[in-house]
Design an enzyme around this catalytic site. Structure first.
Site, short mmCIF file in Angstrom:
data_model
loop_
_atom_site.label_atom_id
_atom_site.label_comp_id
_atom_site.label_asym_id
_atom_site.label_seq_id
_atom_site.Cartn_x
_atom_site.Cartn_y
_atom_site.Cartn_z
N GLU A 5 80.05 -6.26 30.69
CA GLU A 5 78.82 -5.66 31.22
C GLU A 5 77.77 -6.76 31.25
O GLU A 5 77.71 -7.60 30.36
CB GLU A 5 78.34 -4.52 30.32
CG GLU A 5 76.97 -3.98 30.73
CD GLU A 5 76.62 -2.65 30.06
OE1 GLU A 5 77.45 -1.72 30.12
OE2 GLU A 5 75.52 -2.55 29.49
N ASP A 53 77.60 -5.57 21.91
CA ASP A 53 76.42 -5.36 22.75
C ASP A 53 75.41 -6.51 22.64
O ASP A 53 75.25 -7.09 21.58
CB ASP A 53 75.78 -4.03 22.33
CG ASP A 53 74.84 -3.47 23.38
OD1 ASP A 53 74.84 -3.97 24.51
OD2 ASP A 53 74.11 -2.51 23.05
N HIS A 54 74.76 -6.78 23.73
CA HIS A 54 73.70 -7.80 23.78
C HIS A 54 74.12 -9.14 23.17
O HIS A 54 73.45 -9.67 22.28
CB HIS A 54 72.41 -7.27 23.14
CG HIS A 54 71.66 -6.35 24.05
ND1 HIS A 54 70.91 -6.79 25.12
CD2 HIS A 54 71.58 -5.00 24.08
CE1 HIS A 54 70.38 -5.75 25.75
NE2 HIS A 54 70.78 -4.65 25.15
N HIS A 97 70.72 1.60 29.45
CA HIS A 97 70.45 1.18 28.06
C HIS A 97 69.26 1.96 27.51
O HIS A 97 68.49 2.54 28.27
CB HIS A 97 70.13 -0.32 28.01
CG HIS A 97 71.36 -1.17 28.04
ND1 HIS A 97 71.53 -2.26 27.23
CD2 HIS A 97 72.47 -1.09 28.81
CE1 HIS A 97 72.70 -2.82 27.49
NE2 HIS A 97 73.28 -2.14 28.44
N LYS A 126 62.43 3.65 22.84
CA LYS A 126 63.50 4.01 21.91
C LYS A 126 63.34 5.45 21.40
O LYS A 126 62.26 5.84 20.97
CB LYS A 126 63.49 3.07 20.71
CG LYS A 126 63.77 1.62 21.06
CD LYS A 126 65.20 1.41 21.50
CE LYS A 126 65.44 -0.03 21.94
NZ LYS A 126 66.76 -0.24 22.51
ZN ZN Z 1 70.05 -2.87 25.99
#
Ligand code: ZN
Length: 526
Positions: free
Chosen positions: A304, A190-191, A379, A346
């Site tokens: 992605e 991810d990222h 996300h 978050k």
């Molecule tokens: Zn993200």
């Protein structure tokens, strides 16, 4: 399948974990190996039974075979052999540590313990910063039509937890094996921002790559004056983009783009300038990383693109522009993560205008159907309970929900419930670290609204895990909590948290199944 010899004589037998036969096998294997067998894990391949067992705080992989099967016994597992009897027949067991080499061997012999491509199946990302959450995550998706990504970690999380990409893949392998998940599951690196990030995660076995070009997004394009905008537009990396400024103007300015569902997008010249300046370099960067991946991984990867960590929401024109340019450059995405309107803080629910979110989402999904199809990726997707029904209604199967830190909060809920003293230590430490650790996060917590722990009774501690401010304070300090060392070099909290979760493994599993189940349910076809 009734007994151990039938299981081991079969070519490739899977037994139902809830069957009486599995219970009997688990007892027999437990007596043989001196551990407690996870009955869901029992599986046979070519006359060899594989399962996971637990001895105290340690987990072990075991292989068991009877005398006649020795020619089919794999030789690539490291471990110690013992012999014994089951139903009066001689058997051999090899008891193996759950280290990286044995995780790799297990993935070679039992394919579903390793990652697969998930494709356009609707999916949920279940990041696990502690490496012990996968069995609970399995329970959250078992029996649904939602594909799980059990191994998922961003480069930033790896740094903050002092884990390696291999640790993440291996933890998912053991968790999948333990809990008896036998369907495909993905692995999302991810990222990622650089070629080095790709190399490190590809080598560990990740097969989904989320490219984050946010360092190349020019957020000032939203407010630049005409002169500055024209200057920046002219200076875009045109050769990397395999285009020219006039080609882009011709392709978009004054043109109408009809989307499924009846929506029409129209760019004027200024829209083209702003979208081009804001995202042009980002498109070039994604293209560079995607082509590198294609060279290194052939067609064994999915991509992605995430622009969720930009300062302003992704407009529909910008989404269309970016996706259309990637398509022109031959970059195929399985999912795209826009920055949506409203606040995706978050660990807490969506904050914003739900009607506005819904209108924008309908447009994003129409673009994804038209230019892909690819999935819309949400996300910071944990705990956004108010938007899931809206997303499920409009995106259908074209959805990926990415959660990363919520399983850590469930771990702290176990501590709050079972070991209040440890939870108090974590929260006190988190309060001290909050002002420093919150820097890179999008949150609204106010430390003043989190009571000091000495003012809270034990029985009220679990409710703090649900209180908005305390929840975010706990959420953003995970890196410090998991990596802080005492003066003598030992962990301040990490090893005690992990030991607590091993001791209360069933409770953690149940809490995860319940909490993540609430994330998955709205997307399940009933
Ligand atoms: Zn993200």
């Amino acid at each position: 399948m009734t007994d151990v010899h039938a299981l081991m004589s079969d070519q490739a037998a899977d037994i139902a974990a809830d069957s009486p036969a599995a219970g009997k096998l688990a007892r027999q294997f437990g007596a043989l190996t001196g551990g407690e067998v996870y009955r869901e894990s029992i599986v046979a391949r070519h006359g060899v039974a594989f399962f996971l067992l637990r001895k105290g705080a340690e987990k072990r992989l075991a292989l068991v075979w009877s005398a006649g099967a020795s020619s089919t016994v794999p030789t690539d597992f490291e471990g110690d052999q013992v012999t014994g009897h089951i139903d009066e027949a001689d058997v051999t067991a090899k008891i193996c540590p759950t280290h990286a080499a044995n995780a790799g061997a297990l993935r070679r012999h039992i394919r579903w313990t390793g990652p697969s491509l998930v494709g356009l199946t609707k999916s949920v990302g279940l990041g696990d910063r502690l490496g012990l959450a996968t069995p609970g995550h399995v329970r959250a998706v078992m029996g649904t039509d939602v594909a799980p990504i059990f191994a998922q970690q961003s480069i930033r999380e790896l740094a903050r937890t002092e884990r390696t990409p291999q640790d993440v893949i291996d933890a998912a392998t053991w968790g999948v094996f333990q809990a008896g998940w036998r369907q495909p599951s993905g692995a999302d690196a991810d990222h990622l921002k650089t070629i080095d990030d790709i190399e490190a995660t590809l080598a560990a076995g990740f097969c989904m790559f989320t490219i984050d070009p946010s360092d190349h997004v020019d957020n000032a394009a939203d407010t630049d004056d005409a002169g500055r905008l024209a200057e920046k537009f002219g200076a875009l990396p045109w050769s990397k983009l395999e285009s020219t400024s006039s080609d882009w103007m011709d392709a978009y300015a004054g043109k109408r783009f009809a989307l499924p569902g009846g929506m029409v997008l129209c760019f004027d010249r200024e829209d083209v300038l702003r979208a081009g300046v804001k995202y042009g370099s980002a498109v070039a960067h994604v293209c560079k990383l995607a082509r590198h991946l294609a060279l290194r991984a052939g067609d064994r990867f999915e991509l992605e693109m995430s622009v969720d960590e930009t300062t302003t929401p992704t407009s529909l024109l910008e989404h269309y522009f970016v996706a259309n340019e990637l398509k022109r450059l031959g970059v195929r995405c399985v999912s795209l993560a826009p920055r949506f309107v409203g606040e995706f803080e978050k660990g807490v629910d969506y904050r914003g205008d739900l009607h506005r979110f819904e209108r924008q989402l309908i447009g994003h999904v129409a673009i994804a159907r038209h230019l892909g199809p690819y999935k819309i990726s949400i996300h910071s997707g944990s705990d956004k309970f108010s938007i899931y029904p809206i997303v499920a209604r409009h995106a259908g199967d074209l959805v990926h929900v990415k959660t990363a830190g919520t399983s850590y909060l469930e771990a702290l809920r176990v501590a709050a419930t079972k070991v209040p003293g440890l939870f108090r230590e974590v929260l006190d430490f988190a309060r001290d670290r909050f002002d420093t650790d919150k820097a890179t996060y999008h949150i609204s917590a106010d430390l003043a609204r989190v009571a000091p722990t000495e003012a809270i009774r034990d029985e009220d501690l679990p409710s703090l895990v649900d209180q908005h401010d305390a929840r975010q304070v706990l959420h953003v300090t995970f890196g410090s909590v998991l990596t802080w060392r005492r003066d003598d070099g030992g962990w301040l909290l990490r090893d005690r948290l992990l030991a607590m979760l091993m001791e209360h493994e069933q409770t953690y599993c149940q809490m995860l199944a319940a909490h993540l189940g609430r994330h998955v349910d709205p997307f399940v076809e009933h």
